[in-house]
Scaffold this active site. Structure first.
Site, mmCIF file in Angstrom:
data_model
loop_
_atom_site.group_PDB
_atom_site.id
_atom_site.type_symbol
_atom_site.label_atom_id
_atom_site.label_comp_id
_atom_site.label_asym_id
_atom_site.label_seq_id
_atom_site.Cartn_x
_atom_site.Cartn_y
_atom_site.Cartn_z
ATOM 1 N N SER A 14 0.852 -1.190 0.000
ATOM 2 C CA SER A 14 0.000 0.000 0.000
ATOM 3 C C SER A 14 0.883 1.233 0.000
ATOM 4 O O SER A 14 1.680 1.449 0.925
ATOM 5 C CB SER A 14 -0.887 0.013 1.244
ATOM 6 O OG SER A 14 -1.381 1.321 1.438
ATOM 7 N N HIS A 39 -1.238 -1.279 -4.225
ATOM 8 C CA HIS A 39 -2.531 -0.934 -3.611
ATOM 9 C C HIS A 39 -2.571 0.579 -3.375
ATOM 10 O O HIS A 39 -1.683 1.151 -2.745
ATOM 11 C CB HIS A 39 -2.666 -1.692 -2.293
ATOM 12 C CG HIS A 39 -3.981 -1.523 -1.609
ATOM 13 N ND1 HIS A 39 -5.116 -2.223 -1.972
ATOM 14 C CD2 HIS A 39 -4.352 -0.741 -0.565
ATOM 15 C CE1 HIS A 39 -6.116 -1.888 -1.169
ATOM 16 N NE2 HIS A 39 -5.690 -0.974 -0.319
ATOM 17 N N ASP A 41 -4.741 3.689 -1.864
ATOM 18 C CA ASP A 41 -5.820 4.040 -0.937
ATOM 19 C C ASP A 41 -6.318 5.455 -1.203
ATOM 20 O O ASP A 41 -5.604 6.428 -0.971
ATOM 21 C CB ASP A 41 -5.317 3.934 0.506
ATOM 22 C CG ASP A 41 -5.138 2.488 0.922
ATOM 23 O OD1 ASP A 41 -6.111 1.723 0.807
ATOM 24 O OD2 ASP A 41 -4.029 2.135 1.352
ATOM 25 N N MET A 43 -8.906 8.328 -0.256
ATOM 26 C CA MET A 43 -9.768 8.747 0.867
ATOM 27 C C MET A 43 -10.215 10.190 0.659
ATOM 28 O O MET A 43 -9.440 11.011 0.181
ATOM 29 C CB MET A 43 -8.988 8.656 2.187
ATOM 30 C CG MET A 43 -8.343 7.299 2.419
ATOM 31 S SD MET A 43 -7.624 7.194 4.065
ATOM 32 C CE MET A 43 -6.677 5.663 3.912
ATOM 33 N N HIS A 72 -8.405 1.200 -4.005
ATOM 34 C CA HIS A 72 -9.369 1.011 -2.917
ATOM 35 C C HIS A 72 -9.996 2.366 -2.611
ATOM 36 O O HIS A 72 -9.359 3.238 -2.019
ATOM 37 C CB HIS A 72 -8.583 0.454 -1.704
ATOM 38 C CG HIS A 72 -9.375 0.306 -0.454
ATOM 39 N ND1 HIS A 72 -8.773 0.060 0.769
ATOM 40 C CD2 HIS A 72 -10.712 0.348 -0.208
ATOM 41 C CE1 HIS A 72 -9.704 -0.039 1.701
ATOM 42 N NE2 HIS A 72 -10.886 0.142 1.144
ATOM 43 N N MET A 74 -12.145 4.760 -0.611
ATOM 44 C CA MET A 74 -12.812 5.006 0.676
ATOM 45 C C MET A 74 -13.428 6.396 0.577
ATOM 46 O O MET A 74 -12.975 7.360 1.205
ATOM 47 C CB MET A 74 -11.784 4.910 1.820
ATOM 48 C CG MET A 74 -11.387 3.478 2.125
ATOM 49 S SD MET A 74 -9.803 3.359 2.997
ATOM 50 C CE MET A 74 -8.682 3.355 1.594
ATOM 51 N N MET A 145 -11.556 -5.831 5.259
ATOM 52 C CA MET A 145 -10.795 -4.854 6.054
ATOM 53 C C MET A 145 -10.533 -5.440 7.444
ATOM 54 O O MET A 145 -11.472 -5.817 8.149
ATOM 55 C CB MET A 145 -11.584 -3.551 6.219
ATOM 56 C CG MET A 145 -11.748 -2.712 4.965
ATOM 57 S SD MET A 145 -10.216 -2.230 4.171
ATOM 58 C CE MET A 145 -9.356 -1.358 5.469
ATOM 59 N N ASP A 183 -6.776 -6.466 4.067
ATOM 60 C CA ASP A 183 -6.152 -5.137 4.151
ATOM 61 C C ASP A 183 -6.203 -4.607 5.585
ATOM 62 O O ASP A 183 -7.285 -4.393 6.133
ATOM 63 C CB ASP A 183 -6.928 -4.192 3.219
ATOM 64 C CG ASP A 183 -6.324 -2.799 3.123
ATOM 65 O OD1 ASP A 183 -5.248 -2.554 3.700
ATOM 66 O OD2 ASP A 183 -6.954 -1.949 2.445
HETATM 67 C C1 DX5 Z 1 -6.374 1.619 5.575
HETATM 68 C C2 DX5 Z 1 -5.908 1.256 4.194
HETATM 69 C C3 DX5 Z 1 -4.820 0.272 4.128
HETATM 70 C C4 DX5 Z 1 -3.530 0.670 4.809
HETATM 71 C C5 DX5 Z 1 -2.844 -0.580 5.251
HETATM 72 O O1 DX5 Z 1 -7.512 2.381 5.485
HETATM 73 O O2 DX5 Z 1 -7.000 0.731 3.458
HETATM 74 O O3 DX5 Z 1 -4.566 -0.120 2.788
HETATM 75 O O4 DX5 Z 1 -2.671 1.398 3.979
HETATM 76 O O5 DX5 Z 1 -1.723 -0.243 5.981
HETATM 77 P P1 DX5 Z 1 -1.051 -1.219 7.030
HETATM 78 O O6 DX5 Z 1 -0.598 -2.440 6.269
HETATM 79 O O7 DX5 Z 1 0.071 -0.416 7.552
HETATM 80 O O8 DX5 Z 1 -2.105 -1.558 8.064
HETATM 81 ZN ZN ZN Z 2 -6.583 -0.166 1.427
#
Ligand code: DX5
Ligand code: ZN
Length: 226
Positions: A14, A39, A41, A43, A72, A74, A145, A183
């Site tokens: 990620s 990956h 993220d 947000m 992903h 969010m 998650m 994740d």
């Molecule tokens: C959290 C994200 C994850 C995050 C995972 O909201 O969706 O992808 O980056 O990070 P680690 O592996 O550090 O928990």
């Molecule tokens: Zn994620």
């Protein structure tokens, strides 16, 4: 036929835990270190309390690597951004079941496929797994998650493992092809609890250590657990 347990995990670092000022170099470094996917993220500060990046960064990543870009979302109203991410070159586009009106969910997943991407569905830790079962046949990826979405570096929630088992049984029993991805809080120890999954997202575990060693460790987990 090889079962999910006998195939090594695919590893998706990620980029949330990468150095954003050197993102291109970071991507090349994890690719050389054996990463399978990247990956991303996304947000929006509403669906989750944190703000990150959007389609323009995916567009730049697309130029930097041929690796699968696993996005992903969010965000609220993910249906409004499908075209942007398709144009940017995302491979998988995963949306939260909580972010879309129930009556529109199937249509939104179909729109993602029509736009040329592989649709994925995910759920918050508090959401029962039953919420995603009706759309399993429409997706290529189901993301479990194992932390509350919003931030990297949180602790793995063991109580989410049962969801992975349910999904594995459902997918195998009905002959579906969706991959199961996990994740949040993944490391050498927690990965041993999710051997029913196919893909591991790992942020902190990869980016705070030796990339090659971290990725190889995750890929070796199913062998060591047996
Ligand atoms: C959290 C994200 C994850 C995050 C995972 O909201 O969706 O992808 O980056 O990070 P680690 O592996 O550090 O928990
Ligand atoms: Zn994620």
């Amino acid at each position: 036929m090889p079962t999910a347990k006998s195939k090594p995990f695919l590893v998706a670092p990620s980029i949330l835990s990468a150095d954003f000022a050197r993102l291109g170099e970071e991507i090349i470094a994890v690719e050389k270190a054996g990463a399978d996917w990247i990956h991303v993220d996304v947000m929006d500060g509403h669906f989750v309390p944190n703000l990150t990046i959007g389609a323009p960064v995916v567009k730049s990543l697309r130029k930097a690597t041929k690796m699968t870009l696993d996005v992903h979302l969010m965000i609220e109203s993910p249906e409004e951004y499908i075209e942007d991410f398709a144009q940017a070159g995302a491979d998988y586009l995963t949306i939260h079941v909580e972010a879309v009106e129930k009556s529109k969910l199937k249509e939104v997943l179909q729109q993602i496929r029509k736009a040329g991407m592989k649709p994925g569905i995910t759920l918050r830790p508090k959401t029962p797994v039953e919420e995603v079962l009706p759309v399993l046949k429409l997706v290529d990826l189901v993301l479990v998650m194992t932390v509350e979405p919003g931030f990297g570096g949180q602790s793995f929630m063991t109580d989410q493992v049962a969801k992975i088992k349910t999904l594995r049984q459902e997918i195998d029993a009905t002959g579906l092809h969706a991959l199961i991805e996990v994740d949040g809080g993944i490391n050498a120890e927690t990965a041993k609890q999710v051997t029913d999954a196919d893909v591991l997202v790992a942020g902190n575990f990869v980016f705070t250590g030796d990339y090659k060693n971290a990725i190889a460790t995750l890929k070796a987990v199913k062998r060591s657990v047996g």
